[in-house]
Design an enzyme around this catalytic site. Structure first.
Site, mmCIF file in Angstrom:
data_model
loop_
_atom_site.group_PDB
_atom_site.id
_atom_site.type_symbol
_atom_site.label_atom_id
_atom_site.label_comp_id
_atom_site.label_asym_id
_atom_site.label_seq_id
_atom_site.Cartn_x
_atom_site.Cartn_y
_atom_site.Cartn_z
ATOM 1 N N CYS A 64 12.707 -14.786 -17.979
ATOM 2 C CA CYS A 64 12.313 -14.549 -16.591
ATOM 3 C C CYS A 64 13.485 -14.900 -15.682
ATOM 4 O O CYS A 64 14.231 -15.841 -15.955
ATOM 5 C CB CYS A 64 11.122 -15.425 -16.204
ATOM 6 S SG CYS A 64 9.629 -15.098 -17.147
ATOM 7 N N ARG A 98 11.426 0.732 -18.145
ATOM 8 C CA ARG A 98 11.296 0.000 -16.894
ATOM 9 C C ARG A 98 9.853 -0.002 -16.441
ATOM 10 O O ARG A 98 9.087 0.893 -16.763
ATOM 11 C CB ARG A 98 12.153 0.655 -15.800
ATOM 12 C CG ARG A 98 13.647 0.479 -15.956
ATOM 13 C CD ARG A 98 14.111 -0.952 -15.742
ATOM 14 N NE ARG A 98 13.470 -1.612 -14.618
ATOM 15 C CZ ARG A 98 13.876 -1.586 -13.350
ATOM 16 N NH1 ARG A 98 14.962 -0.936 -13.025
ATOM 17 N NH2 ARG A 98 13.209 -2.221 -12.411
ATOM 18 N N TYR A 140 4.933 2.070 -13.208
ATOM 19 C CA TYR A 140 4.942 1.393 -11.906
ATOM 20 C C TYR A 140 3.510 1.386 -11.385
ATOM 21 O O TYR A 140 2.923 2.443 -11.183
ATOM 22 C CB TYR A 140 5.889 2.108 -10.939
ATOM 23 C CG TYR A 140 7.332 1.915 -11.360
ATOM 24 C CD1 TYR A 140 8.098 0.914 -10.780
ATOM 25 C CD2 TYR A 140 7.893 2.684 -12.366
ATOM 26 C CE1 TYR A 140 9.410 0.699 -11.191
ATOM 27 C CE2 TYR A 140 9.207 2.477 -12.786
ATOM 28 C CZ TYR A 140 9.951 1.492 -12.190
ATOM 29 O OH TYR A 140 11.240 1.255 -12.599
ATOM 30 N N ARG A 160 9.017 -7.163 -12.060
ATOM 31 C CA ARG A 160 9.635 -6.023 -12.734
ATOM 32 C C ARG A 160 9.878 -6.397 -14.188
ATOM 33 O O ARG A 160 10.027 -7.579 -14.505
ATOM 34 C CB ARG A 160 10.963 -5.669 -12.067
ATOM 35 C CG ARG A 160 10.837 -5.108 -10.660
ATOM 36 C CD ARG A 160 12.230 -5.013 -10.010
ATOM 37 N NE ARG A 160 12.197 -4.331 -8.743
ATOM 38 C CZ ARG A 160 11.916 -4.902 -7.563
ATOM 39 N NH1 ARG A 160 11.635 -6.200 -7.505
ATOM 40 N NH2 ARG A 160 11.921 -4.202 -6.448
ATOM 41 N N ARG A 217 3.320 -13.384 -23.805
ATOM 42 C CA ARG A 217 3.034 -14.285 -24.933
ATOM 43 C C ARG A 217 1.547 -14.240 -25.275
ATOM 44 O O ARG A 217 1.171 -14.178 -26.437
ATOM 45 C CB ARG A 217 3.446 -15.716 -24.605
ATOM 46 C CG ARG A 217 4.918 -15.929 -24.495
ATOM 47 C CD ARG A 217 5.572 -16.148 -25.844
ATOM 48 N NE ARG A 217 7.005 -16.352 -25.648
ATOM 49 C CZ ARG A 217 7.935 -15.561 -26.145
ATOM 50 N NH1 ARG A 217 7.607 -14.519 -26.874
ATOM 51 N NH2 ARG A 217 9.206 -15.804 -25.929
ATOM 52 N N ARG A 258 9.760 3.582 -7.399
ATOM 53 C CA ARG A 258 10.420 4.647 -8.165
ATOM 54 C C ARG A 258 9.517 5.850 -8.313
ATOM 55 O O ARG A 258 9.065 6.193 -9.389
ATOM 56 C CB ARG A 258 10.816 4.120 -9.560
ATOM 57 C CG ARG A 258 11.911 3.093 -9.592
ATOM 58 C CD ARG A 258 13.256 3.601 -9.069
ATOM 59 N NE ARG A 258 13.734 4.801 -9.717
ATOM 60 C CZ ARG A 258 14.602 4.825 -10.729
ATOM 61 N NH1 ARG A 258 15.071 3.715 -11.220
ATOM 62 N NH2 ARG A 258 14.988 5.970 -11.253
ATOM 63 N N GLU A 273 14.378 -12.059 -8.800
ATOM 64 C CA GLU A 273 14.931 -10.843 -8.194
ATOM 65 C C GLU A 273 15.706 -11.256 -6.942
ATOM 66 O O GLU A 273 15.357 -12.237 -6.288
ATOM 67 C CB GLU A 273 13.774 -9.906 -7.826
ATOM 68 C CG GLU A 273 14.179 -8.516 -7.439
ATOM 69 C CD GLU A 273 14.673 -7.675 -8.607
ATOM 70 O OE1 GLU A 273 15.562 -6.847 -8.380
ATOM 71 O OE2 GLU A 273 14.178 -7.833 -9.728
#
Length: 119
Positions: A73, A6, A106, A88, A62, A114, A76
């Site tokens: 894609c 993540r 992050y 994210r 890419r 997080r 959210e």
């Protein structure tokens, strides 16, 4: 073995170059911290908060050489009070590394999302 990694980055503005720069930084850090090559990446899912519409985040991957890696894609969900301008990612990778050695990334303001797993 397949592992998921993540990560997230807060983008400075809804600007094409800002999105590409932030996602390039995020993807590069994920790859470096986990000592990965693109051959080990199975797929990557990117999400962007609804306030980021100037470019597809996958384009940055890419441009980094993810030519044969499936990328997608998505938007959210728009949660009131959520951190704005965030991209994210969830990368699925082939690795023998144990789960506890996977480094989630992050960056910038997204580190607040997080604090329990951000390095």
């Amino acid at each position: 073995m397949v592992r998921a990694i993540r990560g997230a980055v807060q983008i400075d503005s809804n600007d094409r170059e800002a999105i590409l720069a932030g996602v390039t930084e995020l993807v590069s850090e994920v790859m470096e911290r986990n000592r990965l090559t693109t051959d080990e990446v199975i797929s990557v899912i990117f999400t962007a908060t609804p306030d980021l519409t100037a470019e597809f985040p996958a384009l940055a991957a890419r441009k980094l050489g993810f030519h044969d890696v499936p990328l997608i894609c998505a938007s959210e969900i728009d949660v009131p009070g959520a951190l704005p301008r965030v991209v994210r990612l969830m990368a699925h990778v082939a690795t023998d590394r144990p789960r506890q050695e996977i480094q989630h990334v992050y960056l910038r303001g997204a580190a607040a999302l997080r604090v329990d797993i951000a390095q």
